[in-house]
Scaffold this active site. Sequence first.
Site, PDB file in Angstrom:
ATOM      1  N   LYS A  42       0.876  -1.171   0.000  1.00 21.67           N
ATOM      2  CA  LYS A  42       0.000   0.000   0.000  1.00 21.67           C
ATOM      3  C   LYS A  42       0.911   1.218   0.000  1.00 21.67           C
ATOM      4  O   LYS A  42       2.127   1.076   0.161  1.00 21.67           O
ATOM      5  CB  LYS A  42      -0.923   0.027   1.220  1.00 21.67           C
ATOM      6  N   ARG A  43       0.342   2.448  -0.184  1.00 22.29           N
ATOM      7  CA  ARG A  43       1.191   3.630  -0.119  1.00 22.29           C
ATOM      8  C   ARG A  43       1.951   3.647   1.213  1.00 22.29           C
ATOM      9  O   ARG A  43       1.461   3.164   2.242  1.00 22.29           O
ATOM     10  CB  ARG A  43       0.327   4.903  -0.242  1.00 22.29           C
TER      11      ARG A  43
ATOM     12  N   THR B 159      -9.042  -0.746   0.856  1.00 22.82           N
ATOM     13  CA  THR B 159      -9.711  -1.610  -0.113  1.00 22.82           C
ATOM     14  C   THR B 159      -8.811  -2.803  -0.449  1.00 22.82           C
ATOM     15  O   THR B 159      -9.306  -3.858  -0.842  1.00 22.82           O
ATOM     16  CB  THR B 159     -10.081  -0.850  -1.408  1.00 22.82           C
TER      17      THR B 159
ATOM     18  N   LYS C  36       0.003   3.969   8.255  1.00 19.60           N
ATOM     19  CA  LYS C  36      -0.196   2.586   7.782  1.00 19.60           C
ATOM     20  C   LYS C  36       0.788   1.614   8.451  1.00 19.60           C
ATOM     21  O   LYS C  36       0.701   0.411   8.300  1.00 19.60           O
ATOM     22  CB  LYS C  36      -0.071   2.519   6.263  1.00 19.60           C
TER      23      LYS C  36
HETATM   24  C1  26V Z   1      -4.900  14.328  -1.067  1.00 21.09           C
HETATM   25  C2  26V Z   1      -4.149  15.052  -1.934  1.00 21.09           C
HETATM   26  C3  26V Z   1      -3.672  16.356  -1.502  1.00 21.09           C
HETATM   27  C4  26V Z   1      -2.640  16.962  -2.357  1.00 21.09           C
HETATM   28  C5  26V Z   1      -2.685  16.659  -3.791  1.00 21.09           C
HETATM   29  C6  26V Z   1      -2.992  15.269  -4.165  1.00 21.09           C
HETATM   30  C7  26V Z   1      -3.858  14.542  -3.209  1.00 21.09           C
HETATM   31  C8  26V Z   1      -4.363  13.321  -3.552  1.00 21.09           C
HETATM   32  C9  26V Z   1      -5.148  12.602  -2.665  1.00 21.09           C
HETATM   33  C10 26V Z   1      -5.415  13.102  -1.414  1.00 21.09           C
HETATM   34  C11 26V Z   1      -6.261  12.385  -0.414  1.00 21.09           C
HETATM   35  C12 26V Z   1      -6.512  11.023  -0.717  1.00 21.09           C
HETATM   36  C13 26V Z   1      -7.465  10.401   0.262  1.00 21.09           C
HETATM   37  C14 26V Z   1      -7.532   8.928   0.068  1.00 21.09           C
HETATM   38  O1  26V Z   1      -6.957   8.396  -0.853  1.00 21.09           O
HETATM   39  N1  26V Z   1      -8.223   8.244   0.942  1.00 21.09           N
HETATM   40  C15 26V Z   1      -8.338   6.801   0.854  1.00 21.09           C
HETATM   41  O2  26V Z   1      -9.561   6.497   0.214  1.00 21.09           O
HETATM   42  C16 26V Z   1      -9.769   5.113   0.072  1.00 21.09           C
HETATM   43  C17 26V Z   1     -11.029   4.916  -0.729  1.00 21.09           C
HETATM   44  O3  26V Z   1     -12.120   5.368  -0.006  1.00 21.09           O
HETATM   45  C18 26V Z   1      -9.831   4.450   1.436  1.00 21.09           C
HETATM   46  O4  26V Z   1      -9.982   3.068   1.257  1.00 21.09           O
HETATM   47  C19 26V Z   1      -8.562   4.738   2.219  1.00 21.09           C
HETATM   48  O5  26V Z   1      -8.677   4.237   3.531  1.00 21.09           O
HETATM   49  C20 26V Z   1      -8.314   6.234   2.271  1.00 21.09           C
HETATM   50  O6  26V Z   1      -7.064   6.517   2.873  1.00 21.09           O
END
Ligand code: 26V
Length: 811
Positions: free
Chosen positions: A544-545, A652, A550
Site C-alpha cells: 500500500k502507499r 480496499t 499505515k
Molecule cells: C490528497 C491530496 C492532496 C494533495 C494533492 C494530491 C492529493 C491526492 C489525494 C489526497 C487524499 C486522498 C485520500 C484517500 O486516498 N483516501 C483513501 O480512500 C480510500 C477509498 O475510499 C480508502 O480506502 C482509504 O482508507 C483512504 O485513505
Amino acid sequence: MRLNKDRIKRDIIKELQTERAINIDEASKLDIYYALSSLMKNYIYENWLKTNRQYIRNSEKQVYYFSMEFLMGKLLVSNLINIGIKDICQEALKELNIDLNEIEEIEKDQGLGNGGLGRLAACFMDSMASIGVPGHGCGIRYSYGLFEQKIVDGYQVEFPDKWLQNENPWEIKRKEKSVKVKFGGNVRVIEEDGRLKFIHENYESVLAVPYDTPLVGYKNKRVNTLRLFSAEAMEQDFDFSNFSRGKYIEAFEYKHSIESISQVLYPDDALEAGRNLRLKQEYFLVSAGIQSIMRTFKKLKKPIEDFHEYIAIHINDTHPALAVPELMRILMDEENLGWDEAWNITANTISYTNHTIMSEALEKWDVEMFKSLLPRIYMIISEINERFCRELWNTKYYGDFDKISQMAIIAHNQIRMAHLAIVGSYSVNGVAKLHTELLKKQELKDFYDYYPYRFNNKTNGISHRRWLIKSNPKLTELINETIGRDWINLPTKLRKLLKYRNDPAFQERIYQIKQNNKIKLSNIIREKNGIDVDPGSIFDIHVKRLHEYKRQLLNVFHIMYLYNSLRENPHFDIYPRTFIFGGKAAPSYNMAKQIIKLINTLADKVNNDSRIKDKIKIVFMENYGVSLAEDIIPAANVSQQISTTTKEASGTGNMKFMMNGAITLATLDGANIDIKNAVGEENIVVFGLNEKEFLELYRSGSYNSMELYNNDIRLKTILNQLKGGFFSVKKDELSIIYDSLIKHNDEFFVLKDFDSYVKAQKKIENLYRNKPKWREMSIVNIGSSGVFSSDRTVYEYATGIWKMNLHNGYY
Ligand code: 26V
C-alpha cells in the site's frame, strides 16, 4: 454479434493486414496488442452507441462521477472478460502461437491515480456498467500518471510515468466536443432589465478536449463512458501571427503553460496541496465536466428546473468540490436563473464522499490566490458562505460567533472545501462504518448536528471481476466448478462455498491454487529482485502507499525482533516466512522514504545472513501499482492491515486479499471491522488498541513512548540498532525514525501496539501450522467476500444516494 474462435483468428489476421500492413508472422507483440484492442473496439462500438442512444431516448437519469483520479490499470483483458470472449480469444491466439499473457504485458498501466481513492473510482466504473447504472466517469487525462518508482541503493527514486509514449488505443479524441474553461481576469457587474449581470472579462481561455474510453459492462451489452479532459491552448490565442511579430518563442511558452494544466497528476502529498496549478486542475475538471453535461442535458429538451431529476453529480472527495459554485455560475450566468432556483437545483444534484479524516489532507485554499485565479467563482462562494452563516445565525446558532466561524466556508483567509462540499450537496458519506461514525461524532460533528439527514455510510468495495476473475483465474475456475457461476452476477452467492469449508478435497484444491500463485510470484521476485524465496514459506504481504499511519514500521520492528531472536538463539523456532513489501512514498515525504530505505537495508542484511538459514526473507517490490497487485494479492497467505486505529478510512486492499483467501492481520480500523463482522472473529487475527482505547489514550495525553523503550528489551534493542552501527548506512541515516518514535513520542502508537502485534503474529504462525484450520479460514474468507464487491457498493449509491430506478435482474 456472434463471435467464435475462427472468426477472431480471421479478424486478427485481417486487422494486422489492413491497419498495420503486416502479416501475422512478422507482427511484434505491440502490433498484436494494437490489433487486438482495435478489434475489441469494433466489437464494443455498436453497444456503446446503442447505450448512449438509449440513455437519451429514455431520458434515463445519468450519474457523473467526478474524480481527479482514475487508477484503471490495464484494460485489454478486463474488456475481454466483460465482453465475454476471453477464453475463445485466448484459444484463437494460441492457435496463432501467441500467448495472451505476453500481449497483456505490453500494455502500459493507466496509472492516473495515487492509491485507494483512484482505484475505488475505477472499480466503481466497472460496477456501474456491469449492474446497469447509467454512470460515467469525468476526470483529467494527465500526460504523466503517478511517478514510476525505482529502488536505487535502497532508496526510492522517482521517474516520470510516460504512459502515453505509445498511442493509447482505448481512447477516442473528440475535439469537436471541446469546451472553453476561463481563468483569471475580472468581473464587471451591470444591471440589465432590473437584474444584475456578471460579465467576466480579460480572462485566459483554455480548451478542454475530451478523450472518451468505453466502460464495458459484464456480458450485458452496456457500455458507459469515461471522459478525461486534456488542456490545449486555443488556436486563436496561440496565434500564428505572433511568428511574424517575432514572438515565436513566447507563443510556444504560452502554449506550454496552458498545456501544463493536464501534464501531471499530483502525488498525494500534503506539501503539494495548496498549489496554484492544483487549483487550476480542479477547476479545469469541474468546469469542463459540467459544461459537457449541460450539452447532453440540452438534448433531452427538459425544463432546466428539473435538471436534478435527470442528472446526479457525485464528487470523489473534495477535489471536485468547485462543482458547487460552477453549477451555480452556469445556471445563473448562462441559463439566467435566479439564485434560489439555481441553489435548489445545485444542492439537489451534488453528493459528496469523504475519504479521510487526516486533517492535513483536508483541502483549504488561500483567498487571495483563489480570487485572482477564479474571480467569478470566488464571488459565488462568498455569497454561499454569507447566506449559510446568516442561516446559522437565524436558526440554530443565534449569537454563537464561535460556532458560526467554525462552520463557515470562508474563514481566516481560507476557503474550506469540505464545508463547501457539505453545504452545497444533499448527501455526505463515509466509506466504512467506523469512518462514517467518526465523521459524525468528531471531524464533521457540527455539520452532522445541523444536517443529520445528509450523512450516510457506504462501505467501499472492489471489482470482483478484476480482483478475482481476472487476477486469479484458477480460483475462479474452481469456484465455478464447485458452486456454479451465478456468484458472478450476485457475488454474495460466494457464501455457497462455506459448505465446503471442512471438505478435505476442496481444501486441498484451494491449497494447490494458492501454492501455484506463490510459485508464480516467486518467479517474478527472482526475475525482478534477484532473490530466491521459498513458496513453502508463509507469504506475509504489506503493500500500500507508504505512510506513517499505515505502520510499515510496526511490521519492520517485528521482523527485527524475529531476526534478533534467531541470531541469539539458532534454535528459536519459527515457521519460514517471506515478508513482502511494496508501495510508493510521496516524493517530499522524508520519513516515508526513510522507511523504504530501512526495509531495504534490513532486507540486505537478513537475506544474506547464512546463520538464520533462510527462515526469513524480505522483499521490497518496486513500483507497486494495479498490475503488480494483480500478481501479488492472489499469492498472499497473510494480509497486513495494521494502521493506527481511526486513521484508515476504509482500505480496499484488505478486501482484495480476503477475496483471494488471505487471512487478515488487522487492527480494528476502517473496513477491517466490517471484514471481521463478515468472517467472524475466529477467521481474522486482530490486535492493538481499539477505537475507544486509542481515543482515551490520545485525549488524556498520558502516552509516553520512552517508558516502553525503557521497559521492553526487545524494543530497546531494535531502536538502538537504528541509531548506531548495526546497519551499514551513513551515520544518522535512520535517526529521523528513531527521533519520531522517541523524541516526538510516537504519534502513530507503533511502540504501543508492538507487544500485541508480536503475539498476533505468533498466533498467525500457529494457525498456519494447523493446515486444515488455516485452509478452512481461507475458504471462509473467500466465501464471505461477496459483500465487498463494488457491485454492492454501487447499488447502494445508486438507490440510496442517486435515487435511480435500476431494472436489472441481479439486485
Ligand atoms: C490528497 C491530496 C492532496 C494533495 C494533492 C494530491 C492529493 C491526492 C489525494 C489526497 C487524499 C486522498 C485520500 C484517500 O486516498 N483516501 C483513501 O480512500 C480510500 C477509498 O475510499 C480508502 O480506502 C482509504 O482508507 C483512504 O485513505
